[in-house]
Design a protein around this motif. Structure first.
Motif, short mmCIF file in Angstrom:
data_model
loop_
_atom_site.label_atom_id
_atom_site.label_comp_id
_atom_site.label_asym_id
_atom_site.label_seq_id
_atom_site.Cartn_x
_atom_site.Cartn_y
_atom_site.Cartn_z
N THR A 121 -6.26 16.04 11.86
CA THR A 121 -7.17 14.99 11.39
C THR A 121 -6.55 14.11 10.31
O THR A 121 -7.13 13.09 9.94
N ALA A 122 -5.39 14.51 9.80
CA ALA A 122 -4.74 13.76 8.72
C ALA A 122 -4.00 12.54 9.27
O ALA A 122 -3.62 12.49 10.44
N TYR A 123 -3.78 11.55 8.41
CA TYR A 123 -3.11 10.32 8.81
C TYR A 123 -2.39 9.73 7.61
O TYR A 123 -2.73 10.01 6.47
N GLU A 124 -1.38 8.91 7.88
CA GLU A 124 -0.63 8.25 6.82
C GLU A 124 -0.40 6.80 7.18
O GLU A 124 -0.03 6.49 8.31
N THR A 125 -0.62 5.91 6.25
CA THR A 125 -0.33 4.49 6.43
C THR A 125 0.84 4.10 5.54
O THR A 125 1.94 3.88 6.03
N ASP A 126 0.62 4.04 4.25
CA ASP A 126 1.71 3.81 3.30
C ASP A 126 2.13 5.16 2.73
O ASP A 126 1.30 5.87 2.15
N PRO A 127 3.40 5.55 2.88
CA PRO A 127 3.81 6.87 2.36
C PRO A 127 3.66 7.03 0.86
O PRO A 127 3.67 8.15 0.35
N ARG A 128 3.51 5.92 0.13
CA ARG A 128 3.35 5.98 -1.33
C ARG A 128 1.88 5.89 -1.74
O ARG A 128 1.58 5.72 -2.93
N GLN A 129 0.97 6.03 -0.79
CA GLN A 129 -0.45 5.88 -1.07
C GLN A 129 -0.90 6.68 -2.29
O GLN A 129 -1.50 6.13 -3.22
N ILE A 130 -0.65 7.98 -2.29
CA ILE A 130 -1.14 8.82 -3.38
C ILE A 130 -0.42 8.51 -4.69
O ILE A 130 -1.02 8.56 -5.78
N GLU A 131 0.84 8.14 -4.61
CA GLU A 131 1.55 7.69 -5.81
C GLU A 131 0.86 6.50 -6.45
O GLU A 131 0.66 6.44 -7.67
N TYR A 132 0.47 5.53 -5.63
CA TYR A 132 -0.23 4.35 -6.14
C TYR A 132 -1.59 4.73 -6.73
O TYR A 132 -2.00 4.21 -7.78
N ILE A 133 -2.31 5.62 -6.03
CA ILE A 133 -3.61 6.07 -6.53
C ILE A 133 -3.45 6.73 -7.89
O ILE A 133 -4.22 6.48 -8.82
N ASN A 134 -2.44 7.58 -8.01
CA ASN A 134 -2.19 8.24 -9.30
C ASN A 134 -1.87 7.23 -10.39
O ASN A 134 -2.32 7.37 -11.54
N THR A 135 -1.10 6.21 -10.05
CA THR A 135 -0.70 5.20 -11.04
C THR A 135 -1.90 4.45 -11.60
O THR A 135 -2.08 4.34 -12.82
N ILE A 136 -2.76 3.93 -10.71
CA ILE A 136 -3.90 3.15 -11.22
C ILE A 136 -4.94 4.06 -11.87
O ILE A 136 -5.62 3.65 -12.80
N SER A 137 -5.03 5.30 -11.42
CA SER A 137 -5.95 6.25 -12.05
C SER A 137 -5.48 6.57 -13.47
O SER A 137 -6.29 6.62 -14.41
N ARG A 138 -4.20 6.77 -13.63
CA ARG A 138 -3.64 7.07 -14.96
C ARG A 138 -3.85 5.89 -15.91
O ARG A 138 -4.27 6.06 -17.06
N LEU A 139 -3.57 4.69 -15.44
CA LEU A 139 -3.75 3.50 -16.27
C LEU A 139 -5.21 3.32 -16.67
O LEU A 139 -5.51 2.95 -17.81
#
Length: 227
Positions: free
Chosen positions: A57-75
């Motif tokens: 059921t899992a899928y990937e679009t941008d391989p850096r997706q979670i990295e980006y989520i972490n970045t804006i969440s941290r900021l």
């Protein structure tokens, strides 16, 4: 002969990606823009949908997706702005899944994501702070029967940034509800994922035209860094 004033449905052979790129390159409407205080709402960044090495059921679009989520969440945290994480799961008999859980019944079916199962767990790459709001939802929108609306009101939020998956499902439902609740709504492209680029880009196009500002994640980063 009656003169046509409206629009007949267009069928021009363009892909969903091409249509999205055209809409973004030639915006027809002004942006909602950022307000004074945003919240990052990370939708269902859980193993059932992110761990392509574990679940069908899992899928990937941008391989850096979670990295980006972490970045804006941290900021956002650094600026004293709320960060919210949702995930989906159901009780053992799936009696709380409602009609949404009646179309299929396999080990991969939605209603068979059980509390505290591997599928229910957030992706271990997610950098979740102890003061972030976390909860489990049952339906597509993060607003539906959850504490989100009152939490945003208490924190005097006027802008909601929606990330996660899927673009065509829970991200879209959350973004539409966000607008309906009166929030300026931002969907950063690189932070969303779906199973097929057609679903992904068709829904980003619709969100951009009607319900949200679909922006590069750098726009969110720049806004937060400038606060």
């Amino acid at each position: 002969m009656t003169e046509l004033i409206g629009t007949k449905m267009v069928s021009d052979g363009k892909t969903a990606r091409e249509i999205f790129e055209g809409v973004v390159a030639n915006p027809a409407r002004k942006k909602f823009g950022f307000g004074e205080k945003l919240a990052i709402v990370n939708v269902d960044v859980q193993q059932a949908y992110t761990r392509t090495d574990m679940f069908k059921t899992a899928y990937e679009t941008d391989p850096r997706q979670i990295e980006y989520i972490n970045t804006i969440s941290r900021l956002a945290r650094e600026k004293g702005m709320p960060v919210i994480w949702s995930r989906v799961a159901y009780k053992a008999d799936a009696g709380d899944a409602g009609v949404w859980g009646t179309r299929t019944d396999t080990e991969d079916s939605l209603q068979n994501i059980k509390y505290d199962s591997e599928r229910h767990q957030f992706d271990p790459r997610c950098e979740i702070d102890q003061d972030d709001l976390q909860f489990t939802k049952r339906m597509p929108s993060v607003f539906f029967e959850t504490p989100l609306a009152s939490y945003l009101t208490f924190h005097k939020v006027d802008t909601v940034v929606v990330t996660g998956g899927s673009t065509s499902g829970c991200v879209r439902a959350t973004a539409v509800d966000s607008l309906s609740h009166g929030y300026r709504t931002i969907v950063p492209v690189e932070t969303c994922a779906d199973k097929h680029e057609s679903y992904h880009f068709a829904n980003l196009t619709d969100l951009q035209l009607k319900y949200a500002d679909v922006e590069p994640v750098q726009a969110v980063i720049d806004w937060l860094e400038a606060r």
